[in-house]
Design a protein around this motif. Structure first.
Motif, PDB file in Angstrom:
ATOM      1  N   LEU A  39     -20.207  22.725  55.038  1.00 43.86           N
ATOM      2  CA  LEU A  39     -21.159  23.407  54.157  1.00 43.86           C
ATOM      3  C   LEU A  39     -20.718  23.155  52.724  1.00 43.86           C
ATOM      4  CD1 LEU A  39     -21.439  26.795  56.096  1.00 43.86           C
ATOM      5  CD2 LEU A  39     -22.848  24.747  56.357  1.00 43.86           C
ATOM      6  N   GLU A  40     -21.499  22.378  52.011  1.00 40.66           N
ATOM      7  CA  GLU A  40     -21.161  21.991  50.647  1.00 40.66           C
ATOM      8  C   GLU A  40     -22.090  22.695  49.671  1.00 40.66           C
ATOM      9  OE1 GLU A  40     -21.175  17.796  50.183  1.00 40.66           O
ATOM     10  OE2 GLU A  40     -19.987  17.407  51.977  1.00 40.66           O
ATOM     11  N   GLY A  41     -21.511  23.337  48.667  1.00 42.08           N
ATOM     12  CA  GLY A  41     -22.326  24.034  47.679  1.00 42.08           C
ATOM     13  C   GLY A  41     -21.520  24.660  46.568  1.00 42.08           C
ATOM     14  N   HIS A  42     -20.229  24.889  46.824  1.00 43.87           N
ATOM     15  CA  HIS A  42     -19.375  25.491  45.799  1.00 43.87           C
ATOM     16  C   HIS A  42     -18.827  24.421  44.869  1.00 43.87           C
ATOM     17  CE1 HIS A  42     -19.108  29.719  47.091  1.00 43.87           C
ATOM     18  NE2 HIS A  42     -19.209  29.267  48.332  1.00 43.87           N
ATOM     19  N   ARG A  57     -13.431  22.751  48.593  1.00 46.26           N
ATOM     20  CA  ARG A  57     -14.696  23.256  48.076  1.00 46.26           C
ATOM     21  C   ARG A  57     -15.783  23.365  49.135  1.00 46.26           C
ATOM     22  NH1 ARG A  57     -15.527  20.680  42.016  1.00 46.26           N
ATOM     23  NH2 ARG A  57     -13.542  21.404  41.152  1.00 46.26           N
ATOM     24  N   VAL A  58     -15.431  23.145  50.372  1.00 41.84           N
ATOM     25  CA  VAL A  58     -16.416  23.219  51.450  1.00 41.84           C
ATOM     26  C   VAL A  58     -15.888  24.143  52.542  1.00 41.84           C
ATOM     27  CG1 VAL A  58     -17.215  20.880  50.955  1.00 41.84           C
ATOM     28  CG2 VAL A  58     -15.503  21.241  52.730  1.00 41.84           C
ATOM     29  N   VAL A  59     -16.790  24.500  53.449  1.00 34.02           N
ATOM     30  CA  VAL A  59     -16.424  25.223  54.666  1.00 34.02           C
ATOM     31  C   VAL A  59     -16.648  24.275  55.828  1.00 34.02           C
ATOM     32  CG1 VAL A  59     -16.930  27.173  56.166  1.00 34.02           C
ATOM     33  CG2 VAL A  59     -17.011  27.462  53.683  1.00 34.02           C
ATOM     34  N   GLY A  72     -10.395  13.704  51.901  1.00 35.04           N
ATOM     35  CA  GLY A  72      -9.789  14.376  53.041  1.00 35.04           C
ATOM     36  C   GLY A  72      -8.440  14.949  52.667  1.00 35.04           C
ATOM     37  N   GLY A  73      -7.757  15.476  53.679  1.00 31.06           N
ATOM     38  CA  GLY A  73      -6.432  16.014  53.467  1.00 31.06           C
ATOM     39  C   GLY A  73      -6.393  17.414  52.912  1.00 31.06           C
ATOM     40  N   GLN A  74      -7.533  18.109  52.844  1.00 37.85           N
ATOM     41  CA  GLN A  74      -7.539  19.451  52.274  1.00 37.85           C
ATOM     42  C   GLN A  74      -6.767  20.432  53.159  1.00 37.85           C
ATOM     43  OE1 GLN A  74     -10.278  17.700  52.940  1.00 37.85           O
ATOM     44  NE2 GLN A  74     -11.470  17.402  51.062  1.00 37.85           N
ATOM     45  N   SER A  75      -6.395  21.534  52.544  1.00 36.96           N
ATOM     46  CA  SER A  75      -5.676  22.571  53.277  1.00 36.96           C
ATOM     47  C   SER A  75      -6.622  23.319  54.194  1.00 36.96           C
ATOM     48  CB  SER A  75      -5.022  23.547  52.285  1.00 36.96           C
ATOM     49  OG  SER A  75      -4.471  24.653  52.974  1.00 36.96           O
ATOM     50  N   TYR A  76      -6.180  23.571  55.426  1.00 37.89           N
ATOM     51  CA  TYR A  76      -6.931  24.378  56.382  1.00 37.89           C
ATOM     52  C   TYR A  76      -6.477  25.838  56.385  1.00 37.89           C
ATOM     53  CZ  TYR A  76      -8.640  20.005  58.451  1.00 37.89           C
ATOM     54  OH  TYR A  76      -9.246  18.778  58.666  1.00 37.89           O
TER      55      TYR A  76
END
Length: 796
Positions: free
Chosen positions: A57-60, A28-30, A4-8
């Motif tokens: 959405l995970e895939g990158h 790396r997700v949307v 967690g803690g990713q940039s929005y």
């Protein structure tokens, strides 16, 4: 693991076609949020058409840099059309087409270079006399084959990709020093990028598309441009510059886009504001912003222009009259602005890692999506300043000092903001110099007490002030109220450490001025719920040979107080302030002290030119073992004998590191994990402005978020230099996690014990043992492999 803690706010967000969802790039997700609740979307019960939606959405394999919502295919079902399809792009050089209803990556297109920006205009191609929608992506990529240290290298390229055939078409549209953001008009007919003091504008044939039919013009300015936007219905483009000015070119491209191949007619003289031979009728200027313009956006009807920048204010320009309206007090510089398809709601992204949802047209803030905020970073801060987090062990939260003088409480499980506590009053002004900062925050083990230290910087070496503040937990689980304020708690010296005593309303603060103070909360305040009766007082003061006191910690039962006098560890009875023992010196001044649970072990950390991680036995006042290892951070478990050390691998920018888990009695690591972004480029060799670690109350790391349960275990939290966190399970893995430890066999009489030497290749002996002791191989292997695989729910 839990992350967690990713940039929005690393990339512009996008609304779904129905406006009920907002898609935000988070690492790396949307992440998919609901605009009505500002919460991550979770599966809805049948028979709702949203019952298969997932929140991410995970895939990158690299950070996602762009998301473009597109119309669903003609063959899509009515339920599928409720939610738009989208394309995403990332630094992994891949474009992915997503079907929200199936939570599935439908198609992937390999670009092969990092993609920094992407738009997918609505384009049709004529096939057998019929116009068929065909997706083409215009992408801004980084040519990594060219040297990054060459200031003249053109590493940015603007390309076109046929998303149906999965290949590049046409020639390069532009080459720039660095990848630039691509902006499209609402009709998809015009595209543009900024390039220093120029705007590059292309006209794209939206019907019967062919790459060779694309035409381009350039519009010039006297200052570097920062952003641009197209009018929804007229041939008008606006550009913002570094000085805060907004230029509006009207009727651009009348000559070049006239339809005559290769036309280059002479332009008329006397065109107001138009420079040189730029292809536009007029160019007018608007000016309110005091510094660079962050974003520009025309309203859907074209009557207004929205702008924002460092001031944290949205300015609404009425184009016909030139009048302005304002949406102030958003609290931080603004980055992106997006409108929903029905124009009833919009959103603005701020550098504070917040996305505000605004109800239009009044721009009332109705919801906010908040990530971990930025901390204060300025050259005016002292070199010794370290960003120190507070950890709420019981409630599994992080307490983060932010650049708006708040303490932000962030939930590690839910990955969202819980609350904020305003430590110092401040009105946001973008040009303000840093005059103060929060240097320390500490929480009691149950989270009911908080202590903060804020420092006012001196002006011309005069007027500095250090303030120690105690906060009590209110009746509201998310609220703290101020209990006591102590100005200059250690005369004119700074506070080096603050720690609470487990199970008691007692705290200690140490000072580089050569003393420490034990603080206690008055009995009356403990028995009363009234705020006015709550107060803390100094119970005792201690010192050791007038040496600077650099670190302090209480033992697990609160009976012993350890204070570091530079490199010497002193032990005190906190109740009567008596010196009860002195432990031999460490290699260099100690920056961190911590007792390992309720054991007799004490960990010390030194971070100077002679770094050291040492484990001390308090019962016999001696060193148990040590490493000459530079550690970015270290922490001990409140229960048990586990402790962890975070170390860097090199001195490179945004370098990786290793997180080591130890048992206090054994110098050999029990486990280790590779971690990223331990520190950033501005961090010096012996600075601690990078990663942080701590133990918190056990978090079940089940693959299904619905299976999270409180357990009497510990979890290990790592926060990197970008405020992203990972929660590790420090429990043993492999055979021991399945069946427990093998029984110890006693040696035969008369046979001397063979000393045990840990193997450098433990995986070769993990299944060693007598056949009658080990379980059957068929059971052992399948169970062991299952413990290493992550379980996922499959959507049918």
């Amino acid at each position: 693991m839990i992350t967690g803690g990713q940039s929005y706010v690393s990339a512009p967000p996008a609304f779904s076609a129905d406006g009920r969802l907002i898609l935000i790039c988070t690492g790396r997700v949307v992440s998919v949020f609901s605009t009505s609740t500002a919460m991550l979307v979770s599966p809805a019960p049948p028979p709702s058409p949203l019952n298969k939606l997932v929140s991410e959405l995970e895939g990158h394999e690299g950070d996602v840099t762009a998301v473009a919502v597109v119309a669903p295919p003609a063959a899509a079902t009515a339920a599928a059309k409720l939610v738009s399809y989208c394309w995403t792009a990332g630094l992994d050089g891949v474009l992915i087409y997503w079907d929200f209803m199936a939570a599935e990556a439908v198609r992937k297109v390999q670009v092969g270079l990092p993609v920094h920006s992407m738009v997918v205009p609505n384009i049709c191609r004529t096939t057998k006399g019929v116009e068929v929608p065909t997706p083409f992506a215009f992408v801004s990529v980084e040519d990594t084959s060219k040297p990054a240290n060459d200031p003249k290298a053109l590493r940015g390229q603007t390309r076109i990709y046929d998303l149906t055939k999965g290949r590049q078409v046409g020639n390069l549209l532009a080459e720039t020093r660095k990848p630039e953001s691509i902006v499209e008009s609402s009709s998809g007919e015009f595209l543009g990028i900024k390039n220093k003091r120029k705007l590059h504008v292309w006209r794209v044939p939206t019907k019967d598309f062919k790459a060779e039919k694309i035409r381009k013009i350039k519009l010039h300015h006297t200052k570097n441009l920062t952003t641009l936007a197209f009018h929804p219905s007229e041939r008008v483009v606006a550009g913002g510059d570094v000085s805060g000015r907004i230029l509006i070119w009207r009727s651009f491209g009348n000559v070049k886009f006239s339809g005559e191949s290769g036309a280059k007619s002479k332009v008329d003289d006397g065109r107001d504001g138009v420079r040189g031979e730029d292809d536009a009728d007029t160019c007018t200027t608007l000016h309110w912003h005091s510094s660079r313009v962050g974003f520009l956006r025309f309203s859907s009807d074209g009557a207004y222009l929205f702008s924002g920048g460092l001031e944290g204010v949205i300015v609404v320009w009425q184009l016909d009259t030139g009048k302005r309206k304002f949406k102030p007090r958003l609290g931080s510089p603004l980055l992106f602005f997006a409108e929903s398809p029905d124009s009833s709601i919009s959103c603005v992204s701020c550098t504070s890692n917040q996305v505000y949802l605004l109800k239009m047209p009044n721009m009332e803030v109705i919801k906010s999506i908040a990530g971990i905020k930025q901390h204060i970073s300025s050259p005016s801060l002292p070199a010794s300043h370290r960003l120190l987090y507070g950890y709420d062990f019981t409630n599994r939260r992080i307490a983060i000092p932010t650049n708006d003088y708040c303490i932000q409480f962030y939930d590690l499980v839910e990955n969202n903001e819980v609350s904020e506590v305003q430590i110092c009053e401040r009105n946001f002004q973008p040009v303000d110099d840093i005059t103060m900062y929060i240097s320390l925050v500490s929480l009691s083990i149950d989270g009911n007490l908080m202590c903060t230290v804020d420092v006012k910087l001196p002006e011309e070496e005069l007027g500095g002030l250090v303030t120690l503040k105690f906060w009590n937990h209110g009746s509201n689980a998310r609220h703290y109220f101020l209990s006591t304020v102590i100005y200059e708690p250690h005369s004119d010296a700074g506070v080096s450490a603050v720690a609470f005593c487990p199970g008691r309303n007692m705290a200690v603060s140490s000072s580089l001025g050569g003393n420490f103070k034990v603080w206690v909360q008055s009995v009356s305040s403990q028995l009363s719920s009234e705020r006015n009766n709550s107060g803390w007082r100094c119970q005792s003061v201690g010192s050791y040979k007038k040496k600077p006191m650099t670190a302090a910690a209480f033992s697990g039962d609160g009976s012993v107080l350890a204070v570091a006098a530079e490199s010497v560890i002193t032990l005190w009875d906190p109740d009567n302030n008596a010196l009860v023992g002195i432990i031999a010196e460490a290699l260099s001044p100690i920056t961190n002290l911590s007792f390992v649970g309720t054991s007799a072990f004490l960990m010390s950390l030194s971070q100077s030119s002679r770094p050291q991680v040492a484990m001390w036995n308090v019962s016999n006042l001696s060193m148990h073992w040590s490493y000459s290892l530079f550690a970015e951070a270290a922490c001990c478990s409140p229960d048990g004998t586990a402790f962890a050390v975070l170390t860097r691998l090199s001195c490179s920018a945004e370098q990786d590191g290793v997180l080591l888990l130890f048992d206090a009695e054994n110098p050999n690591p029990v486990a280790y994990w590779s971690v990223k972004k331990v520190c950033t480029a501005e961090v010096s060799l012996h600075s601690t402005k990078g990663g942080s670690i701590a133990f918190v109350k056990g978090i079940s790391l089940a693959a299904n978020a619905n299976d999270l349960k409180d357990e009497e275990t510990l979890s290990l939290v790592y926060i990197n230099s970008s405020h992203e966190y990972v929660v590790f399970d420090p429990q043993p893995t492999g055979y021991a996690s399945i069946y427990g430890e093998l029984p110890k066999l006693e040696s035969a009489k008369g046979v001397s014990d063979i000393p045990f030497i840990p193997s450098d290749r433990p995986w070769e002996t993990i299944f060693s043992g007598s056949s009658h002791v080990l379980p059957p191989l068929t059971k052992l292997c399948s169970t062991f492999l299952s413990s290493l695989l992550e379980k996922q729910n499959c959507c049918k």
